[in-house]
Motif scaffolding. Sequence first.
Motif, PDB file in Angstrom:
ATOM      1  N   LYS A 707       0.749  -1.058   0.001  1.00 27.77           N
ATOM      2  CA  LYS A 707       0.082  -0.109  -0.019  1.00 27.77           C
ATOM      3  C   LYS A 707       0.783   1.335   0.069  1.00 27.77           C
ATOM      4  CE  LYS A 707      -3.679  -2.067   2.721  1.00 27.77           C
ATOM      5  NZ  LYS A 707      -4.648  -1.970   3.881  1.00 27.77           N
ATOM      6  N   GLU A 821      -6.809   9.180   3.512  1.00 30.22           N
ATOM      7  CA  GLU A 821      -6.885   7.990   4.383  1.00 30.22           C
ATOM      8  C   GLU A 821      -7.606   7.962   5.578  1.00 30.22           C
ATOM      9  OE1 GLU A 821      -5.377   5.115   3.320  1.00 30.22           O
ATOM     10  OE2 GLU A 821      -4.210   5.775   1.718  1.00 30.22           O
ATOM     11  N   ILE A 824     -11.158   8.116   3.625  1.00 30.86           N
ATOM     12  CA  ILE A 824     -11.664   6.694   3.420  1.00 30.86           C
ATOM     13  C   ILE A 824     -12.171   5.844   4.684  1.00 30.86           C
ATOM     14  CG2 ILE A 824     -10.638   4.582   2.393  1.00 30.86           C
ATOM     15  CD1 ILE A 824      -8.768   6.232   0.657  1.00 30.86           C
ATOM     16  N   SER A 880      -6.913   4.679  -8.886  1.00 31.61           N
ATOM     17  CA  SER A 880      -8.491   4.813  -8.831  1.00 31.61           C
ATOM     18  C   SER A 880      -8.806   3.464  -9.480  1.00 31.61           C
ATOM     19  CB  SER A 880      -9.191   5.808  -9.317  1.00 31.61           C
ATOM     20  OG  SER A 880     -10.279   6.053  -9.095  1.00 31.61           O
ATOM     21  N   SER A 883      -7.894   0.598  -7.610  1.00 34.04           N
ATOM     22  CA  SER A 883      -8.724   0.272  -6.304  1.00 34.04           C
ATOM     23  C   SER A 883      -9.993  -0.222  -6.397  1.00 34.04           C
ATOM     24  CB  SER A 883      -8.935   1.644  -5.534  1.00 34.04           C
ATOM     25  OG  SER A 883      -7.721   2.319  -5.190  1.00 34.04           O
ATOM     26  N   GLU A 888     -12.253  -1.780  -3.574  1.00 38.90           N
ATOM     27  CA  GLU A 888     -11.845  -0.659  -2.638  1.00 38.90           C
ATOM     28  C   GLU A 888     -12.677   0.520  -3.307  1.00 38.90           C
ATOM     29  OE1 GLU A 888      -7.818  -0.955  -0.241  1.00 38.90           O
ATOM     30  OE2 GLU A 888      -7.481  -1.217  -2.354  1.00 38.90           O
ATOM     31  N   SER A 890     -14.471   3.060  -1.806  1.00 40.15           N
ATOM     32  CA  SER A 890     -14.217   4.471  -1.121  1.00 40.15           C
ATOM     33  C   SER A 890     -13.228   4.981  -1.526  1.00 40.15           C
ATOM     34  CB  SER A 890     -14.443   4.322   0.345  1.00 40.15           C
ATOM     35  OG  SER A 890     -15.556   3.824   0.751  1.00 40.15           O
ATOM     36  N   ARG A 891     -11.762   4.207  -1.606  1.00 42.80           N
ATOM     37  CA  ARG A 891     -10.692   4.595  -2.052  1.00 42.80           C
ATOM     38  C   ARG A 891     -10.442   5.195  -3.393  1.00 42.80           C
ATOM     39  NH1 ARG A 891      -5.697   4.353   0.089  1.00 42.80           N
ATOM     40  NH2 ARG A 891      -6.517   3.004   1.724  1.00 42.80           N
ATOM     41  N   GLN A 895      -9.796   8.902  -4.807  1.00 43.04           N
ATOM     42  CA  GLN A 895      -8.737   9.060  -5.790  1.00 43.04           C
ATOM     43  C   GLN A 895      -9.023   9.532  -7.158  1.00 43.04           C
ATOM     44  OE1 GLN A 895      -7.576   5.057  -5.719  1.00 43.04           O
ATOM     45  NE2 GLN A 895      -5.618   5.359  -4.556  1.00 43.04           N
TER      46      GLN A 895
END
Length: 910
Positions: A707, A821, A824, A880, A883, A888, A890-891, A895
């Motif tokens: 990450k 972060e 998220i 993005s 992700s 993921e 939300s991430r 992004q």
Amino acid sequence: APKFRIFEIAFPGSLTLNNLTISGGESIGGFWGGGGILNLDSNLVINDVVVSNNISANGGGAGIWVGYDASAVITNSTISNNSAFGSASGGGLLKRGDSVVTITDSIISNNFAENNGGALYSQGPINISNTTFSNNSAQNHGGAIHNHSGVINISNSVISNNTVTVAFNNFGLGGGIYNYLLGTITINNSIIQNNSATKNGGGFYSVGTSTVNNSCISGNSATSFVNQYLSSTMDATNNWWGSNDGPSGVGSGSGDSISSFINFHPFLFNCPLLPQPTNVPIVLVPGFGGSWNTGDMISGGSGGVWKKTPFVKVYNNIKSTFIDNGGYVEGDDYFEFYYDWRKPTDELADDLKDYIENIVLSGKPIDTKVNLIGHSFGGVVSRAYSQKHGHDKVNKLVTSGSPHKGAITAWQSWSGAEIGDRWSWQWIALQLYLQIHKNNYSSPVTAVHNLSPSLNNLTPIFDFAKDGDDQTINVTTMNSFNSYLDNLKNSIETGLKDLMTNIAGNENSDDDSIEWIKLGDRSLTDRLLGKWLDGKPISFEYTDKGDLTVLDKSALMDDVSQEIVSASHVELMEESVGIQSILDSLEISDFTPASGNNSPNRNPALVFFLHSPANIKVTAPDGAEAGYGVANPMSNAIYSEVDKLLVIFDAIDGDYGLEIIGTGSGSYSLDIGQLTINGEKWSTNKETINSGETDTYTLSFNSNNPKNFPLTDTTGKMQLNLAKNKLNELKEYINSQSLSGSSKRRLLRYIDRLIKMIDRALDYIDANNYSRAYRYARVVMTGCYSLRMKVDKLGRRGRISDEIKARIKALAHEAGEFSMEGYIATLSQSNRVPSQARVNREIGVAEKVKNKVESRISSSGENHALGLAFNLSEEMLENSRNSVNNEEFSRASAQALLSRLLSLESVRLK
């Protein structure tokens, strides 16, 4: 900061210093000097200390100034490269008064005084033993020591290669030692050699009372020993004068010349202090990144003493071969030269010269030579030393895996800021160094060029690139052509070639050594950031004629003894076959190569580098511990407590517990590296701590998918606090800069509003109200990127320089990543995770914005600010998409939003 001395001591205080470097101090006026340490009338004790690169503009004693009622005890320390200017004396140390100074087991070298006493000026008693004075200089008298009126006793010491440089009027006396009318000097069992004076007394010029017994005197210029204290004959009996028939001058022999009024009978027929060593001294010069200095790495400065990089074990087996299996003694006939690999090669050649003359050959016969073993870059440094300063001190020079014609990996680093390879530990030091200082530069390439200019000395001088039509590009026509190595190649003498052996490695198991790079068109981002000036790599051709890092055709030189062994770049120095080839090259036949202490696997690994005031402890997913105060130690960790540097190799996937234990009050930084076969991820986290406090973190490590931000907290509090710390750091930076009052106020007010938003988000988290917390976190996240645009607007008005603007924008981006972060985490806790369909629409919008911006800026020339913003936009968009693939959402949504903002920033920079 204004110029200032580092330490000042006055009665009734006393000061003891252990294991420190005192550097960069400067006294600027008045009677007292002491750029590094001024001891007026108290007690000073220093042990294992380096006092270097200090200045006295007036008053003298640039390194240390010891007053009338002050005492000093100096043990196992180095006083070097200090300078006393003006009418001042005592470049390294100045002593006044009747209290005693004691110097033991130390090195006093490369100091300068514009007046007298390059190393030492004394008007008081000094006792010196087992100490080396070398390469010091003064303009007037006493290249190493000027004794004005004190009593100096010297025993078991070396005074060598010191000089006096001025030759007009009555100046230019006493290259090694000058003893004035009221002074008394007694020397026993010491070496005085190779000192020079422009006028007289190359070794010793005395107008006072002097005694020299049982010592070795040789190679000093002019009249080596001069006694002008005509009412008393100098006692210089039982000395060796560089020849078995005694001194010349008044004497009838062929050794060093002496004046009248010196009693030299009886003299010695040889020097008992210079026994011929059984072994030719070995000097091992490690490769790039094999040396380490925590202070210089953190500060970006220089002048400290470098040592072996704690996590580099490449040289353990060869060291054991000589010491454990061969009977060599470290510090006697076995040495390892650790150096500042950031510096240009030509400067490193000078540093190696000083090390050989002042450390390796200190106390040895004047005709002693050394065997140089250079690995990788260390072989180039060794060769550069031998070519620049002559090979008269070289018995044999063995280079192993050394890029004498350059390395393709160096070109990739220099031209595109793509550092090293995924196999070698030795690139990690540079990667960590860049992580600490990258925000101070306008682009990644600029950072590499400024932080490690040595890389430019390692780019290839052989053809290695092809164009889109597969035609070879002449390396001499490339922007990064390495004229330094080319000049070395063209100027090497046959005599040096006769002493050299080149060893190359072939890693035959895989064809992994890059031989050719096909270059294509640069991307828009490349052009904006000044990357890949000769073209961007688009494909590679591999060969088995290399060691995975250096090709045979680079490691082997024409008309030099050559050997090719089946080994990789690292194995050349730690596997038996590689070590045996070095022994054979040195014509050593009775040693057995040591084994069993090889380098650990680099991938996967975790690297932690903590900047004080704290200690670090890490607990692995299986409960094993590494770092400070562990109860269940890991077997797969390397920890240097003094450097706060921790490496976990063969790192397992899962959650790691981190504890930062405060040892003082202040801010700390924690750099974290995740090293995997799929690439490296580096991050830096800053916090404050008090003594006795413990900060705890959880690090989530997945070697298949490391990450960008590995520290986790499902509540988002940690991430938002880190964002707050980064914004406070940004405030401190802005306050420290010379900005217009209105610009500074605008920026600080805006940052304060963002910090208030963070505090509100944290309050809502504490109240378990995540539906409000994530909204404030989102405002902070977008606000950090709006701050970047505000800085650009002020910059267009000429209110902020490009350098300051780049630094502010880098810190704002880091704050934005931390707050992202936090956003998220709080969004996930609020159960308002966006759907995949929504995220895909957001990505589509971000792509359209990015494409429109790209078309508008496509004709732009090199523009680092624009390039960094657009590159971040592209990276956010790509992240993005990834992700989404990892579900993921939300991430991915965050992004995509930031990609749009960065695209808008880019178009405004057009």
